[in-house]
Design an enzyme around this catalytic site. Structure first.
Site, PDB file in Angstrom:
ATOM      1  N   ALA A   1       4.432  96.501  33.400  1.00  0.00           N
ATOM      2  CA  ALA A   1       5.481  96.607  32.383  1.00  0.00           C
ATOM      3  C   ALA A   1       6.510  97.649  32.810  1.00  0.00           C
ATOM      4  CB  ALA A   1       4.869  96.947  31.032  1.00  0.00           C
ATOM      5  N   SER A   2       7.375  98.016  31.883  1.00  0.00           N
ATOM      6  CA  SER A   2       8.519  98.868  32.226  1.00  0.00           C
ATOM      7  C   SER A   2       8.121 100.287  32.584  1.00  0.00           C
ATOM      8  CB  SER A   2       9.501  98.900  31.055  1.00  0.00           C
ATOM      9  OG  SER A   2       8.845  99.357  29.881  1.00  0.00           O
ATOM     10  N   ILE A   3       7.089 100.815  31.926  1.00  0.00           N
ATOM     11  CA  ILE A   3       6.704 102.212  32.101  1.00  0.00           C
ATOM     12  C   ILE A   3       5.508 102.359  33.034  1.00  0.00           C
ATOM     13  CG2 ILE A   3       5.902 104.284  30.889  1.00  0.00           C
ATOM     14  CD1 ILE A   3       8.759 103.621  30.216  1.00  0.00           C
TER      15      ILE A   3
ATOM     16  N   ASP B   1       5.470  99.241  18.671  1.00  0.00           N
ATOM     17  CA  ASP B   1       5.845  98.453  19.852  1.00  0.00           C
ATOM     18  C   ASP B   1       5.051  97.148  19.836  1.00  0.00           C
ATOM     19  OD1 ASP B   1       7.288  97.972  22.129  1.00  0.00           O
ATOM     20  OD2 ASP B   1       5.962  99.081  23.467  1.00  0.00           O
TER      21      ASP B   1
ATOM     22  N   LEU C   1      -3.350  93.873  36.991  1.00  0.00           N
ATOM     23  CA  LEU C   1      -3.584  92.856  35.966  1.00  0.00           C
ATOM     24  C   LEU C   1      -2.293  92.540  35.222  1.00  0.00           C
ATOM     25  CD1 LEU C   1      -5.631  91.172  34.253  1.00  0.00           C
ATOM     26  CD2 LEU C   1      -5.862  93.195  32.792  1.00  0.00           C
TER      27      LEU C   1
ATOM     28  N   GLN D   1       1.748 100.233  34.959  1.00  0.00           N
ATOM     29  CA  GLN D   1       1.043  98.996  35.267  1.00  0.00           C
ATOM     30  C   GLN D   1      -0.458  99.231  35.158  1.00  0.00           C
ATOM     31  OE1 GLN D   1       2.541  97.791  39.115  1.00  0.00           O
ATOM     32  NE2 GLN D   1       0.725  98.510  40.194  1.00  0.00           N
ATOM     33  N   VAL D   2      -1.202  98.127  35.071  1.00  0.00           N
ATOM     34  CA  VAL D   2      -2.618  98.182  34.718  1.00  0.00           C
ATOM     35  C   VAL D   2      -3.468  97.543  35.812  1.00  0.00           C
ATOM     36  CG1 VAL D   2      -4.330  97.332  33.064  1.00  0.00           C
ATOM     37  CG2 VAL D   2      -2.142  98.191  32.240  1.00  0.00           C
TER      38      VAL D   2
ATOM     39  N   LYS E   1      -4.551 102.396  33.305  1.00  0.00           N
ATOM     40  CA  LYS E   1      -3.093 102.338  33.172  1.00  0.00           C
ATOM     41  C   LYS E   1      -2.495 103.538  33.883  1.00  0.00           C
ATOM     42  CE  LYS E   1       0.488 101.892  29.593  1.00  0.00           C
ATOM     43  NZ  LYS E   1       0.706 101.727  28.137  1.00  0.00           N
TER      44      LYS E   1
END
Length: 545
Positions: free
Chosen positions: A132-134, A287, A129, A136-137, A152
């Site tokens: 990101a940097s750390i 964040d 979906l 994914q979902v 996640k």
């Protein structure tokens, strides 16, 4: 530097140059050494000339990994510093980082579960979906209750990359105090350590789950912020399962306006959410870039934020909160003397700082800010100006404020994107003033009594015994003091007597010696005087021992 660090540094330089980022080097005399250095690396050409500069910067940061992507995310919120074509590309780092293979993500999830995905979830979507940097979902549905969730999962093999980059940055940070006059006051190693801790904390999704649960509880009774429910039974260090939410991305201003969202109230509510987290709860989402903030479709006239990704949180202690709130109020009241005194009282600058000189320096730098309308004044820039001025008076960087300042810039950037006329001071001032009154007035005393009530209820039955013990100890102490006083008085008498006898003995000895030398025929008298002197000395010595 060891070979591995040199190799990583070489790779970073090669990536930056292969994307033509040397275009960012300013054409000034101070930057001449950098431009000459670039010409020496002629074998590293720009391989992406067809891409615009913003896209090249984003792709370079993506290729270098999470440490650099996080930096790009932070820059993406500073639209006051970057032109739109760069800021728009950097904004893609918030949730549109290149994903890793969905099949690999499924294997990682199954490893964390210790069972096939199908045993716990239905409708697992192998296509992510968001990425990101750390992490994914992926979306799915819980078998046990049919609720829609998102899963996640941490990117594979990410830890060695982060550690390698941070090790290199640590080594470079050690050189800062040697190369820059203000290097030691910047406390670069402490700042880097704080940044590293923030990144490593994000790798532990159990920590993120706990943060989300805390933040959800803090705003459970309000309309301002909604935090999705966490399904703790399915969470591990590498995997997090939470309620799927549907909302409008905070950066999608056009869609928000189409749905009739009250943009002014939404922007003001964002400021209120931030200050409530910092000052009321001492626990703030740190964040808050646009990729982590959504707006609920429900009640557009009374909009509600939805916050996700609680991997980075911050907090301030009671003293820092008070000094910060009073600093803001004093600044906007143009009470620069108060600002200077607060910096000294807080320990942010040395205690021997000349307050008059410091006040004048703050006035010189900050007074021009008030040439702008209050609605255009940036809280983040206020902090930046104050701290930059304080650096000239040996202020050390306060790592606990770095995260706050970054988050405040996020909030300001988002708020003014939603409603350009947003007056942060008008929104924040009543909150700060009420908070300060609440901390020092009657309510604070009542609250302290309530907090201590269980302790005193437990100790109250013990008071008679404690009182009796105190009296008994006082009595024993008084006896001891009396005894010591008597002993000390006797010791002083003995010392006085011994000194007297020493003096008498010395006089008799000298007299006897003089008689022997001048009148040898009086040897009997001389012997008596000398003997008496010796006896006096012996008695005096015995009293001293």
């Amino acid at each position: 530097m060891i070979f591995g660090e040199l190799r990583r540094l070489y790779l970073i330089i090669r990536v930056f140059l292969s994307y033509g980022l040397d275009e960012l080097i300013p054409k000034t005399r101070l930057a001449l050494p950098l431009r000459l250095w670039r010409k020496c690396l002629f074998w590293m050409p720009n391989c992406h000339k067809d891409e615009p500069l913003g896209a090249r910067l984003r792709l370079a940061l993506e290729q270098l990994g999470p440490v650099w992507i996080k930096f790009g995310q932070m820059m993406s919120t500073r639209r006051d510093l970057f032109p739109p074509h760069i800021a728009d590309q950097l904004a893609m780092l918030q949730d549109k980082v290149a994903p890793f293979d969905g099949a690999q993500a499924k294997k990682l999830i199954e490893h964390s579960l210790g069972a096939p995905v199908e045993s716990q979830f239905d409708d697992f979507d192998i296509v992510p979906l968001a990425s990101a940097s750390i992490a994914q979902v992926h979306t799915a549905t819980l078998k046990e209750n049919g609720r829609e969730v998102v899963i996640k999962v941490i990117r594979p093999d990410i830890l060695p990359v982060i550690k390698a980059d941070m090790k290199l940055i640590y080594r470079l940070a050690r050189w800062v105090p040697r190369l820059l006059p203000d290097g030691r006051r910047l406390r670069p190693q402490e700042v880097v350590a704080d940044y590293e801790k923030t990144l490593l904390d994000e790798l532990n999704l159990l920590r993120e789950a706990a943060n989300a649960i805390q933040l959800r509880r803090n705003f459970a009774d309000g309309q301002m912020l909604y935090v999705p429910e966490i399904y703790s039974d399915y969470c591990s260090e590498n995997m997090l399962v939470m309620e799927r939410i549907y909302g409008i991305p905070i950066s999608d201003v056009a869609t928000l306006e189409q749905h009739g969202v009250n943009m002014k109230l939404l922007a003001e509510r964002g400021v209120q959410v931030f200050f409530t987290q910092v000052f009321r709860d001492s626990f703030f989402h740190a964040d808050m870039h646009p990729g982590n903030i959504f707006v609920s479709y429900e009640h557009p006239e009374d909009p509600q934020y939805i916050g996700i990704d609680c991997g980075i949180v911050g907090s301030l202690n009671k003293e820092d909160k008070r000094y910060l709130a009073e600093n803001f109020i004093a600044f906007f009241n143009r009470d620069y003397r108060k600002v200077a005194e607060l910096h000294v009282d807080s320990g942010w600058v040395p205690a021997d700082t000349n307050v008059e000189d410091f006040e004048f320096a703050i006035r010189t730098v900050c007074e021009p800010i008030f040439e702008k309308p209050l609605a255009e004044i940036s809280f983040g820039h206020v902090l930046l100006n104050l701290f930059n001025t304080a650096r000239r008076f040996n202020m050390e960087v306060q790592p606990q404020l770095v995260l706050l300042q970054k988050t405040l810039l996020y909030v300001e950037g988002v708020g003014r994107q939603l409603y350009p006329q947003l007056d942060l001071w008008k929104t924040a001032k009543p909150f700060l003033e009420n908070w300060i009154k609440d901390q020092i007035g009657i309510p604070a005393i009542v609250r302290a009594l309530k907090e201590k009530a269980p302790y005193w209820a437990e100790k109250l039955p013990e008071l008679p015994e404690l009182f009796y013990d105190s009296l008994r100890q006082h009595k024993h102490l008084q006896h001891s003091v009396d005894r010591l006083t008597t002993d000390l008085r006797g010791e002083r008498v003995r010392q006085h007597q011994s000194h007297y006898l020493f003096g008498v003995g010395a006089t008799l000895l000298l007299s006897g010696t003089a008689v022997v030398l001048s009148r040898p025929e009086w040897d009997g008298l001389a012997a008596g005087l000398i003997a008496a002197g010796v006896v006096a000395w012996l008695v005096g010595w015995r009293k001293t021992s």
